[in-house]
Scaffold this active site. Structure first.
Site, mmCIF file in Angstrom:
data_model
loop_
_atom_site.group_PDB
_atom_site.id
_atom_site.type_symbol
_atom_site.label_atom_id
_atom_site.label_comp_id
_atom_site.label_asym_id
_atom_site.label_seq_id
_atom_site.Cartn_x
_atom_site.Cartn_y
_atom_site.Cartn_z
ATOM 1 N N GLU A 1 0.580 -1.154 0.011
ATOM 2 C CA GLU A 1 -0.027 0.061 -0.012
ATOM 3 C C GLU A 1 0.827 1.238 -0.029
ATOM 4 O O GLU A 1 1.233 1.727 -0.922
ATOM 5 C CB GLU A 1 -0.892 0.253 1.148
ATOM 6 C CG GLU A 1 -1.845 1.260 1.409
ATOM 7 C CD GLU A 1 -2.530 1.140 2.723
ATOM 8 O OE1 GLU A 1 -2.142 0.528 3.671
ATOM 9 O OE2 GLU A 1 -3.699 1.974 2.696
ATOM 10 N N ASP B 1 -12.067 1.762 4.356
ATOM 11 C CA ASP B 1 -12.671 2.311 5.592
ATOM 12 C C ASP B 1 -13.637 3.418 4.782
ATOM 13 O O ASP B 1 -13.323 4.654 4.984
ATOM 14 C CB ASP B 1 -11.212 2.908 6.184
ATOM 15 C CG ASP B 1 -10.474 2.188 6.799
ATOM 16 O OD1 ASP B 1 -10.785 1.525 7.622
ATOM 17 O OD2 ASP B 1 -9.378 2.021 6.194
#
Ligand code: ADE
Ligand code: ZN
Length: 349
Positions: free
Chosen positions: A211, A290
């Site tokens: 990431e 999220d």
């Protein structure tokens, strides 16, 4: 994968409706990252917890992130309102209602028990609340659901082993383990022993890698942790040999486009490398990460990505949905039934 449709007959104008309606699996959602500011305030009031923001609007206005760590600081603060089994249930139930509306047929939820146990919330409170929501989602919404326990990589491996020991009496309530939190400086190999133990116990294993961290972290997630899926994995594109390996071994990547833009992995959605991942033959999927913090749930991720990237059309929509269903940890029979639903959806489009 040989694709059974004439995708060219589906015009770009009809794509948004198809993206919304197609059955899909969500494989990368941190359930604590689905806590909307409104629910944070409700739970804070219910539990008598003081927040450092005066209003929902002020909290939402603070959601401007420069990198992963700047997000994690506010995400862990938000999770501090969760105390009781009912709190965990309510959070997950809110997510499941949105997932069902987005035509999610399978959801595999990450949760971060250490964020809660270190505040004195017992492991069984966390697991019972989330597990009850999963069972009710299956029964009342037709969403097949499972839990994946994530170890926080900024903490030690001994702490992860302690967390595993606390969770084992509830082994039937989760299907596997993952690795999340601050990536840089915390390579997968730091957790070699605890992942080996989890594999011995027959758990599914996944990890965030690539990431913010380098492609080498994706390699060690594969080689040392022996993960079945890589969460994010977008930085694999910096290493051609790694891309070849991921494609040859058909390792799924759970890509999170809105997250990547919000956390400045890419400067804007039109720079996102999802088309390159698919063109390289990687088993990419689209997920929300999220959603309460990054501007949308799974369908918002599909819509924003396809709107910004004209290389993505009906063929890619089908591939992404099918990848998600096949990369899930559901049974072969369940997966075949969902792929049949997906085929019917495209046949009727
Ligand atoms: N925890 C919640 N969201 C995360 C992300 N995007 N990366 C790492 N850890 C996380
Ligand atoms: Zn994540």
């Amino acid at each position: 994968m040989s694709l059974p449709f004439d995708f060219d007959r589906i015009t770009p104008a009809r794509l948004p409706a198809l993206l919304r309606a197609m059955p899909k699996a969500e494989l990368h959602i941190h359930i604590e990252g689905s806590l909307e500011p409104e629910l944070i305030f409700q739970l804070a009031q219910r539990n008598g917890i003081a927040l450092s923001y005066p209003s929902v609007e002020a909290l939402r206005a603070a959601y401007a992130f420069s990198d992963l760590q700047s997000f994690l600081d506010i995400y862990y603060a938000g999770a501090s309102v969760l105390l009781t089994e009912q709190d965990f249930f309510d959070m997950a139930w809110d997510y499941f209602e949105k997932a069902a509306a987005d035509h999610v047929v399978r959801a595999e939820l990450f949760f971060d028990p250490q964020t809660h146990t270190e505040r004195g919330v017992p492991m069984d409170v966390v697991l019972r609340g989330l597990h009850r929501a999963c069972q009710q989602a299956e029964r009342e919404l037709g969403v097949s659901a499972a839990l994946i326990l994530c170890f926080l990589r900024h903490l030690s491996e001994d702490e992860a082993l302690g967390t595993l020991a606390q969770a084992l009496p509830h082994r039937d309530m989760f299907i596997g383990v993952g690795l999340d939190s601050s990536e840089r400086g915390h390579p997968p190999e730091k957790f070699a022993r605890v992942f080996a133990r989890c594999r011995e116990l027959g758990m599914h294993v996944v990890a965030h890698a690539g990431e913010e961290g380098p492609p080498g972290y994706i390699r060690s997630a594969l080689d040392v942790l022996q993960v079945e899926r890589v969460d994010h994995g977008v930085r694999s594109l910096e290493d051609a040999a790694l891309v070849q390996r991921l494609a040859a071994e058909r390792v799924p990547l759970t890509v999170c486009p809105l997250s990547n833009v919000k956390l400045c992995v890419y400067p804007s959605m039109d720079q996102h490398q999802l088309p390159a991942l698919l063109a390289a033959g990687l088993v990419a999927t689209v997920n929300s990460d999220d959603p309460a913090y990054f501007g949308g749930y799974i369908n918002a991720n599909f819509l924003a990505t396809f709107a910004a990237l004209p290389q993505l059309g009906a063929r890619e929509a089908y591939t992404l949905a099918r990848n998600s269903l096949e990369a899930s940890f559901a049974t072969t029979t369940q997966k075949a039934a969902w792929v049949a639903q997906l085929d019917a959806c495209f046949a009727a489009a």
